[in-house]
Design an enzyme around this catalytic site. Structure first.
Site, PDB file in Angstrom:
ATOM      1  N   ARG A   1      -8.883  -2.887  -8.103  1.00 42.37           N
ATOM      2  CA  ARG A   1      -8.205  -2.426  -6.872  1.00 42.37           C
ATOM      3  C   ARG A   1      -7.286  -1.242  -7.118  1.00 42.37           C
ATOM      4  NH1 ARG A   1      -5.516  -8.103  -5.933  1.00 42.37           N
ATOM      5  NH2 ARG A   1      -5.192  -7.688  -8.144  1.00 42.37           N
TER       6      ARG A   1
ATOM      7  N   CYS B   1      -0.524  -8.058 -10.839  1.00 42.63           N
ATOM      8  CA  CYS B   1      -1.331  -7.836 -12.053  1.00 42.63           C
ATOM      9  C   CYS B   1      -1.691  -9.169 -12.721  1.00 42.63           C
ATOM     10  CB  CYS B   1      -0.579  -6.932 -13.026  1.00 42.63           C
ATOM     11  SG  CYS B   1      -1.568  -6.519 -14.488  1.00 42.63           S
TER      12      CYS B   1
ATOM     13  N   ASP C   1      -7.778  -3.280 -13.394  1.00 42.74           N
ATOM     14  CA  ASP C   1      -7.952  -3.956 -12.099  1.00 42.74           C
ATOM     15  C   ASP C   1      -8.758  -3.086 -11.135  1.00 42.74           C
ATOM     16  OD1 ASP C   1      -7.352  -4.897  -9.365  1.00 42.74           O
ATOM     17  OD2 ASP C   1      -5.961  -6.258 -10.362  1.00 42.74           O
TER      18      ASP C   1
ATOM     19  N   HIS D   1       0.993  -2.395 -11.694  1.00 39.95           N
ATOM     20  CA  HIS D   1       0.834  -2.768 -10.276  1.00 39.95           C
ATOM     21  C   HIS D   1       1.285  -4.199 -10.055  1.00 39.95           C
ATOM     22  CE1 HIS D   1      -2.908  -5.296 -10.615  1.00 39.95           C
ATOM     23  NE2 HIS D   1      -2.956  -4.669 -11.772  1.00 39.95           N
TER      24      HIS D   1
ATOM     25  N   CYS E   1      -4.027  -0.009 -15.151  1.00 40.43           N
ATOM     26  CA  CYS E   1      -4.697  -1.293 -15.353  1.00 40.43           C
ATOM     27  C   CYS E   1      -6.178  -1.177 -14.981  1.00 40.43           C
ATOM     28  CB  CYS E   1      -4.031  -2.367 -14.497  1.00 40.43           C
ATOM     29  SG  CYS E   1      -4.705  -4.022 -14.783  1.00 40.43           S
TER      30      CYS E   1
END
Ligand SMILES: [Zn+2]
Length: 208
Positions: free
Chosen positions: A45, A100, A43, A97, A41
């Site tokens: 993080r 998400c 993302d 994750h 992803c």
């Protein structure tokens, strides 16, 4: 954190790398032959190399919203083709994750404009597994399960491709479904039994 700081960080990083190995950048510029393709992803993080403890050159990375591999997405299909046919990776990982935002958005009924067709792929995952998901009453658990099932379906999308089927026969290339648990930092292997899942659908997708 500002832009200036990033360039300062870069200079520090170069110094650190050269301190460990004075030929570091000569080796880095010589070419890449990673063993892994990581699909994850976007993302901020969930950074591929960091969570796997890998260095530049060790993993070919593709990231997008909710780690998707839609059948007609030229971007992810090109990445898979290049990684399998040219870089000859032997392991392909789809890493989702918990937490998400893409998956959460697909669970909600809101119009998100250009994101709608992208997130519709996740809604399709929900439709495919609707019975199991609707049976989960706890919303958080349902959300986590959809994250996991989404990883599973994206792995299946990868296995559907001709190059992956061919590489599996020729050099035993494997596909894995993982989850990064953002609450603990742990990588979880979903241990998806692809032989079992594909048993019923192999005839439909078999290309080579
Ligand atoms: Zn995400």
């Amino acid at each position: 954190m500002d832009i200036k700081q990033i360039f300062k960080n870069n200079r520090n990083w170069i110094a650190k790398q050269l301190q460990t190995d004075e030929n570091y950048f000569d080796k880095l510029s010589a070419g890449q032959s990673p063993e892994f393709l990581y699909v994850g992803c976007s993302d901020s993080r969930v950074s591929a190399e960091e969570l796997m403890g890998l260095q530049p050159g060790e993993v070919f990375v593709h990231r997008n919203i909710a780690n998707m591999v839609p059948n007609t997405d030229l971007n992810s299909m090109s990445v898979i083709n290049y990684a399998v046919m040219h870089l000859k990776v032997n392991h392909i990982v789809v890493c989702g994750h918990y937490g998400c935002g893409g998956v959460l958005s697909a669970m909600q009924q809101s119009d998100l404009g250009i994101l709608n067709p992208w997130l519709r792929n996740i809604r399709d995952v929900y439709r495919l597994h609707r019975k199991k998901l609707d049976a989960i009453t706890d919303q958080e658990e349902k959300y986590k399960r959809l994250v996991e099932l989404n990883v599973q379906e994206q792995c299946i999308n990868i296995i559907k491709t001709a190059e992956v089927q061919k590489a599996n026969i020729e050099r035993n290339l494997k596909v894995y479904g993982w989850i990064f648990d953002i609450h603990t930092g742990k990588l979880i292997d979903l241990k998806i039994d692809f032989d079992e899942i594909l048993k019923d659908i192999t005839e439909i997708y078999k290309i080579s």
